[in-house]
Structure formats: C-alpha cells, structure tokens
Design an enzyme around this catalytic site. Structure first.
Site, PDB file in Angstrom:
ATOM      1  CG  ASP A 176      13.534 -73.982 -16.254  1.00 28.83           C
ATOM      2  OD1 ASP A 176      14.000 -74.759 -15.410  1.00 28.83           O
ATOM      3  OD2 ASP A 176      12.474 -74.380 -16.766  1.00 28.83           O
ATOM      4  CG  HIS A 197      14.791 -78.783 -19.642  1.00 25.33           C
ATOM      5  ND1 HIS A 197      13.955 -79.225 -20.341  1.00 25.33           N
ATOM      6  CD2 HIS A 197      14.475 -78.081 -18.358  1.00 25.33           C
ATOM      7  CE1 HIS A 197      12.653 -78.920 -19.664  1.00 25.33           C
ATOM      8  NE2 HIS A 197      13.050 -78.294 -18.545  1.00 25.33           N
ATOM      9  CB  ILE A 212      12.615 -82.919 -23.151  1.00 27.26           C
ATOM     10  CG1 ILE A 212      12.410 -82.320 -21.761  1.00 27.26           C
ATOM     11  CG2 ILE A 212      12.523 -84.492 -23.293  1.00 27.26           C
ATOM     12  CD1 ILE A 212      10.973 -82.573 -21.300  1.00 27.26           C
ATOM     13  N   GLY A 261       9.786 -76.354 -22.333  1.00 32.02           N
ATOM     14  CA  GLY A 261       8.265 -75.971 -22.905  1.00 32.02           C
ATOM     15  C   GLY A 261       8.307 -74.413 -23.371  1.00 32.02           C
TER      16      GLY A 261
END
Length: 286
Positions: free
Chosen positions: A188, A193, A208, A211
């Site tokens: 990803d 991120h 961040i 998830g």
C-alpha cells in the site's frame, strides 16, 4: 459528478493472477508488529519459515496489496482525488487456511456505491481462488469525502450495539514510529502514510497508520489471546475504521467472547484518551 455510479457498477469484473512467497508473509507479519519478543515461540510461528502460520488478514495484501483503496479508484466511472479517500471498513471471509506460498486467481468488481450525503462509499469486492477452490472474499469500503449528495441509496448501517459488561481481556499494543513505513512495503503505497506534506493536504497533522495495519495488529491479538494462537480458526473478520492512528501511539484492544463462536473487539488510542480507532469489530471463529 466524478463518480458515475451506474457506469462503475456496470463495469466488467477484472480478473488477474497473483502469487506470494513465504517472504511476503513474513514481511506482512513484521509490518503488523509480530516478532516481539523475537525468540518467543508464539511469535516464531509468524516470523520463522519452518513454523510459519499465515494470519488471515494477510489476504488484504496478498499479491498486490491494499486491493480496496488504490485499485478501486481506477475503475471506469470513478475519478476522484486520492487526498479525499479514506478506508472506511473491511469485511473478510476466509474459506480455508491461506497457504504460506501459492498462486491464485482474483476477481475484482465494484459491489456497491452508496450515497452518505457528505461522502460516497465504494464497496470493492475481491474474490480469490486457487486450484483447490475459493480462498477468501474481501470487501473494502472506501469513503470518498465530498462526493455524496446525488440522491443515491444510503446503503445498510454497519453500526452494531456496543458489547455489554467488562471485556474478558484488555491488552495494549505499541505502534512503532516506523510502523507505517514498514507496513507499506507489503504493497500500500498511499503517500498519506509516509509523506508529511501529503498528509497535511489531506487534513492530518502528520502521516497516519494504515487502517489495515491496525486491522492486522488487532486480529493477531485476538488469535494469540483468545483463539489459542491458531489462525486457522478464523472464519470471518469485520471492522469499521472509526478513527486514525498515528505511528508511535499505543493501541488499547478490548475483547468480549460471544456465544462461543465470535469475539467482539473495540480498539482505541491510549494517548488520545481512548479515542476510537476500530469499531463494530467482530471475529467469527470455529
């Protein structure tokens, strides 16, 4: 409107071939924090090829990585800015244990488009099968901020009644400062991120955590603590991403057994006064 729901839903499913090796599984497990302590027998089943068990959440990255977020934005009828996109939830069904290495045929299609008013929700379904039959089915819910309001179907509510009583187990799992940088190597590459400037444009103070990284950390905790360390007992795993995690924070994971075949889970950030991170989370098991 950048999302043409009718065109997107009418698009032909995309099929492809994926493959993975033990190295990919090991990297994924390290990316969700496995291997601490490094010589613990319970951790070695995730980090040593001679003892390797595959955590079912590996299905979310096998072969290509994060099938719901990036590839979903390239479907016909969908033209949106990546900075407006958030991963809203994940539903995984495991049809049988995932082998430590293998190949599979995947079929990807848009299963639904919902109008939530201030956002659109895309449900991308990925089905994987090998020569022996179905392996897993993944539904990724993608929120696209600012793209709702066209009067479409709002879709079903994913909200569950909160679990009652004290949790059977509560554990804390620290998230490394470099956790997102390690996890993204499983496929990803969303700059949200890793890139501080991109994160700021997207409305966050800094990059961040994925998830799906929190998703994997949480499933590992459930398997290790309530399922006797046996990943093959997992039948399905659902969650709603209720809030963000910043690398360096600590996850508080609360678990409740239900009816002997399910575990309800709630995950929050310790440093931000138990701000919710994962909600409506259920692990069904044998």
């Amino acid at each position: 409107m950048p999302i043409d729901a009718a065109k997107a839903l009418a698009a032909e499913p995309r099929t492809g071939e994926i493959g993975w090796a033990q190295k990919d599984v090991l990297l994924y497990h390290l990316g969700i924090g496995a291997g601490v302590p490094a010589t613990d027998p319970g951790e070695l089943r995730y980090t040593l090829e001679s003892r390797l068990h595959v955590l079912p959440s590996f299905a979310t990255v096998a072969g290509s990585g994060a099938p719901g977020v990036i590839s979903g934005l390239s479907l016909p009828g969908i033209e949106v800015e990546l900075a407006k996109v958030l991963h809203g939830g994940q539903h995984l069904v495991v049809h049988r244990p995932i082998p430590a290495e293998g190949t599979a045929t995947t079929t990807n299609r848009l299963a639904a488009v919902y109008d939530k008013g201030k956002a659109a929700v895309l449900v991308l379904r990925t089905e994987a099968a090998d020569a022996d039959g179905p392996l897993w089915t993944n539904d990724a819910q993608i929120f696209v901020r600012g793209e709702g309001g066209w009067g479409g179907d709002r879709g079903p509510s994913a909200r569950l009644e909160p679990p009652t009583g004290e949790p059977e187990r509560t554990v804390e799992r620290p998230v490394r400062e470099d956790q997102a940088l390690l996890y993204r190597l499983s496929g990803d590459w969303n700059p949200l991120h890793a890139d501080p400037e991109f994160a700021e444009v997207a409305g966050f103070e800094r990059p961040i955590l994925h998830g799906l990284c929190t998703y994997g950390i949480t499933l590992k905790a459930v398997v290790d603590i309530l399922l006797d360390g046996d990943p093959t007992r997992v039948r399905s795993y659902d969650t709603r991403f209720a809030g963000v995690v910043y690398p360096g924070e600590t996850l508080r994971i609360r678990m409740w057994r239900q009816d002997g075949t399910a575990v309800r889970v709630a995950v929050s950030s310790v440093e931000r006064d138990d701000a919710p991170v994962l909600a409506d989370t259920v692990v069904h098991h044998s």
